[in-house]
Design a protein around this motif. Structure first.
Motif, short mmCIF file in Angstrom:
data_model
loop_
_atom_site.label_atom_id
_atom_site.label_comp_id
_atom_site.label_asym_id
_atom_site.label_seq_id
_atom_site.Cartn_x
_atom_site.Cartn_y
_atom_site.Cartn_z
N ALA A 197 0.81 -1.21 0.00
CA ALA A 197 0.00 0.00 0.00
C ALA A 197 0.85 1.27 0.00
O ALA A 197 0.40 2.32 -0.44
CB ALA A 197 -0.94 0.01 1.21
N VAL A 198 2.08 1.17 0.50
CA VAL A 198 2.96 2.34 0.43
C VAL A 198 4.08 2.13 -0.60
O VAL A 198 5.07 2.85 -0.61
CB VAL A 198 3.56 2.72 1.80
CG1 VAL A 198 2.48 3.33 2.68
CG2 VAL A 198 4.21 1.54 2.50
N GLY A 199 3.90 1.15 -1.46
CA GLY A 199 4.81 1.03 -2.60
C GLY A 199 6.11 0.30 -2.34
O GLY A 199 7.02 0.36 -3.17
N LEU A 200 6.23 -0.39 -1.21
CA LEU A 200 7.48 -1.10 -0.93
C LEU A 200 7.53 -2.41 -1.71
O LEU A 200 6.50 -3.08 -1.88
CB LEU A 200 7.60 -1.36 0.57
CG LEU A 200 7.74 -0.08 1.39
CD1 LEU A 200 7.47 -0.34 2.87
CD2 LEU A 200 9.14 0.51 1.21
N ASN A 201 8.70 -2.79 -2.18
CA ASN A 201 8.76 -3.96 -3.06
C ASN A 201 9.83 -5.00 -2.69
O ASN A 201 10.10 -5.90 -3.48
CB ASN A 201 8.94 -3.53 -4.52
CG ASN A 201 10.30 -2.89 -4.78
OD1 ASN A 201 11.11 -2.73 -3.87
ND2 ASN A 201 10.55 -2.51 -6.02
N ALA A 202 10.43 -4.87 -1.53
CA ALA A 202 11.45 -5.85 -1.15
C ALA A 202 11.54 -5.95 0.37
O ALA A 202 11.33 -4.96 1.07
CB ALA A 202 12.81 -5.46 -1.72
N ILE A 203 11.87 -7.15 0.84
CA ILE A 203 12.00 -7.33 2.29
C ILE A 203 13.09 -8.36 2.59
O ILE A 203 13.21 -9.36 1.89
CB ILE A 203 10.67 -7.79 2.92
CG1 ILE A 203 10.76 -7.79 4.45
CG2 ILE A 203 10.25 -9.18 2.42
CD1 ILE A 203 9.42 -7.93 5.14
N SER A 204 13.90 -8.05 3.58
CA SER A 204 14.82 -9.04 4.10
C SER A 204 14.32 -9.38 5.49
O SER A 204 14.13 -8.48 6.31
CB SER A 204 16.24 -8.47 4.13
OG SER A 204 17.07 -9.35 4.82
N ILE A 205 14.11 -10.67 5.78
CA ILE A 205 13.35 -11.01 6.99
C ILE A 205 14.22 -11.33 8.20
O ILE A 205 13.71 -11.43 9.30
CB ILE A 205 12.38 -12.19 6.74
CG1 ILE A 205 13.12 -13.42 6.20
CG2 ILE A 205 11.25 -11.76 5.81
CD1 ILE A 205 12.24 -14.66 6.10
N ASN A 206 15.52 -11.52 8.01
CA ASN A 206 16.34 -11.88 9.18
C ASN A 206 17.46 -10.87 9.43
O ASN A 206 17.94 -10.20 8.51
CB ASN A 206 16.93 -13.30 9.02
CG ASN A 206 17.90 -13.41 7.86
OD1 ASN A 206 17.57 -13.05 6.74
ND2 ASN A 206 19.09 -13.90 8.13
#
Ligand code: GCU
Length: 686
Positions: A197-206
């Motif tokens: 919803a705020v346009g974020l497109n990547a995540i690192s989870i650890n």
């Protein structure tokens, strides 16, 4: 706990009747238009139907045909329905993740087109449209073209697999517990929605500090679980990354070395990459903290950061993966007696000589400042210092040094200053935004990374108003030219409704809060003065005689670090000519950074006309009063904000003003005793 807090910016509160009446005729039907494979379009339609249903009290019908009189047409620009509707210029202006919102009036039908070049763009367009309704905008003559400024708009989690979160202030991890995956897929899905919803497109989870268990995230036994998390994020256009342990070939692979130039090590990483992509075909890549704060890295083998990063980049290249290599590298075993070593210099000294040596799929991730997320720091000179290298600006959303989500400290204005800073790398106008996005330096990759401030608390962020920091980070990563005021206004309306008194009061509170926090904590850019290790609360000498390289050098005469080229550590010379000259001279150095660059007597007169010591006293008395003012302003909203959220925020603001008094008294007393100079206004100092 308030449901409304859990939903954050996906709250979609019922609109007032006037607004509902204006929007309803357009929102009865959602028509999807696409050609070929467009899985995110289903997500977009679902979001529109849910959001509109909740705001207008009637869920739109879904339809494949467009025969109603007015409707929403959501799709990709290459679909039969949308092709030809847009003019050439608009079509060309829309990039891969971009979209168009357009109110189309035809003789027999009127509709609003929400059209992406790709289905992902359409999803972002759908959220934009929902935001227009949430914030009460007109939709009758829409003509919007949007593209994200940063290609990579990433969130880094510092979550450990035991469920704890490094520098987390909102509960436990939403991903892990007891060394395993938590498996709360609904919560992860809600989180993915918030990101999209705020346009974020990547995540690192650890966590970037990859411990034993987390080292195994790239091992066969854990990859299926990682893949499940990736599946959830994929539905919302978010690519998954993992932080890796540079010593994995030894710790996981049983090799005797992790030397990046060793053929066996290279082969081991190539095999790991192949395996990861077998499970997650669109895996983003590896995030790496190496040779930093006791983490392993290429230095052990006499190699440099380019050797290390390029080795991993080569392994990921066949799959379009990237290596995000952090520049937070410095000597954390410094001797405080040694005045010639300057931690602020370290990242530039290590990385600047490597410009041009990194592969195309390596991105250097650089903290906004040269030290460590203090309330005030200059911008890292690496921005603009490495024009041949992809870079990402790293910001800390989690409030480690800025009140740990017990204090209100809205960081968007701080980030804006960093983003707008002119590096002069290619002459005037060479902003950090231009460098970080790669637009200025013509780099293929770039963007923004933020350290998450969320946990499993029902409000996500503990302090409900800290949601604004996450929201604001996403919005800035998409569009760094938005002003703090625009972002704030949006968030407040979305979160607390459109009542002008509410919008005005909360916006002011947010926008003033960083300066207020700065006022009652460490003065004039010097930083630190916190309790060691947990970093909460005042302790002026907490880091003064330690190994971490973070000193203020206060004595009975004066305070500050001489970082000039002429007589100091030379750090000021790491900038390009204009900022370098500005910081070098005590006359032109801005007050708020004076002690970062210069050691001056307490009687030195600031540009404000006050002496340094009087400024310290005044800002601390004032900061405390301002903190009290925040609580008072909030009390004025009783009855205008629902009871649960009202009470939750009020209790934090009360804690904050109490704690601000502690800061005030510790800092003022310390400097009064050091300097022996009295407060000009004779206020109480202990
Ligand atoms: C800060 C923080 C650490 C973190 C480090 C990093 O120093 O206190 O907990 O690991 O930043 O960014 O790697």
């Amino acid at each position: 706990v308030p449901r409304d807090a859990y939903k954050a910016w996906l709250r979609y509160a019922p609109l007032n009747p006037d607004q509902a009446e204006e929007y309803a005729p357009w929102c009865g039907t959602v028509v999807a238009a696409f050609s070929g494979h467009a899985p995110l379009l289903a997500t977009a339609c679902e979001e529109l139907r849910d959001g509109i249903g909740s705001m207008l009290g009637r869920r739109p019908q879904e339809s494949r045909s467009s025969d109603s009189e007015r409707f929403l047409l959501v799709g990709t620009l290459d679909s039969a329905e949308l092709k030809g509707l847009m003019d050439e210029a608009d079509m060309e202006a829309v990039g891969d993740e971009g979209y168009v919102l357009r109110t189309v009036e035809q003789p027999e039908r009127r509709f609003i087109a929400i059209a992406g070049k790709t289905d992902k763009g359409a999803l972002y367009g759908a959220f934009h449209f929902l935001r227009l309704l949430q914030t009460g905008q007109r939709i009758r003559d829409l003509r919007v073209v949007e593209n994200p400024a940063g290609k990579l708009r990433m969130i880094d989690h510092w979550d450990n697999m035991d469920g704890s979160i490094e520098r987390g202030y909102a509960g436990r991890s939403v991903f892990f517990h007891h060394g395993a995956f938590l498996g709360n897929w609904n919560r992860i899905r809600d989180y993915a929605r918030m990101m999209a919803a705020v346009g974020l497109n990547a995540i690192s989870i650890n966590n970037v500090n990859v411990n034993e268990t987390a080292t195994r995230l790239i091992a066969p036994e854990l990859l299926p679980s990682v893949a499940k998390v990736a599946d959830v994020f994929r539905e919302y256009g978010v690519r998954l990354f993992l932080s890796i342990n540079f010593a994995s070939p030894i710790e996981l692979g049983g090799l005797t070395t992790a030397d990046p130039l060793d053929p066996q090590v290279r082969e081991w990483w190539a095999e790991r990459a192949t395996d990861v992509y077998r499970h997650i075909p669109d895996f983003g890549g590896f995030l790496v903290k190496a040779d930093s704060e006791f983490r392993p890295g290429p230095f052990t083998y006499g190699r440099d950061h380019a050797d290390g990063a390029n080795m991993l980049a080569e392994a990921l290249q066949p799959y379009d993966g990237v290596v995000i290599w952090r520049c937070f590298v410095y000597d954390c075993l410094q001797d405080w007696r040694d005045r010639s070593t300057d931690r602020a210099r370290a990242a530039y000294d290590h990385f600047r000589p490597l410009d041009g040596k990194f592969r195309e799929n390596v991105i250097l991730q650089i903290k906004n400042g040269p030290v460590d997320f203090q309330v005030r720091e200059p911008v890292s000179p690496l921005f603009g210092g490495m024009p041949l290298t992809n870079q990402v600006l790293e910001l800390q959303i989690t409030q480690e040094y800025t009140g740990q989500q017990r204090h209100l400290c809205y960081l968007v204005p701080q980030w804006k200053e960093a983003i707008d800073f002119d590096t002069y790398a290619l002459g005037e106008g060479s902003t950090v935004a231009g460098v970080a996005t790669g637009a200025l330096t013509d780099r293929p990759l770039g963007g923004f990374a933020g350290i998450a401030n969320i946990g499993d608390e029902p409000s996500w962020t503990g302090h409900i108003l800290a949601q604004a920091n996450y929201y604001g980070f996403g919005r800035l990563a998409w569009s760094p030219t938005l002003t703090s005021e625009q972002i704030t206004d949006e968030w407040v309306r979305i979160t607390f409704g459109n009542d002008p008194a509410v919008v005005e009061t909360i916006s002011r509170m947010l926008l003033d809060s960083w300066h207020i926090y700065e006022n009652y904590t460490s003065p004039l850019g010097i930083g630190w003065m916190v309790n060691p290790s947990h970093h909460y609360g005042p302790n002026v000498d907490g880091y003064e005689y330690s190994k971490w390289g973070t000193y203020h050098f206060a004595d009975n005469q004066g305070i500050g670090v001489n970082r000039t080229v002429s007589t100091g550590t030379g750090y000021a010379g790491q900038y390009h000519d204009v900022p370098a000259a500005r910081y070098e001279s005590v006359e032109s150095c801005p007050d708020e950074l004076l002690l970062f660059f210069h050691h001056v007597p307490y009687t030195h007169v600031l540009k404000s006309g006050k002496t340094v010591i009087q400024h310290i006293y005044d800002s601390h008395f004032e900061g405390f009063e301002q903190a009290e003012g925040l609580a008072e302003a909030w009390r004025g909203l009783e009855g205008k904000v629902d009871g649960d959220r009202y009470a939750s925020v009020l209790s934090r603001l009360q804690q904050q003003s109490k704690h601000a008094a502690e800061w005030r008294d510790v800092i003022n007393t310390y400097f009064y005793r050091k300097s022996g100079i009295s407060d000009a206004h004779n206020r109480t100092i202990y």
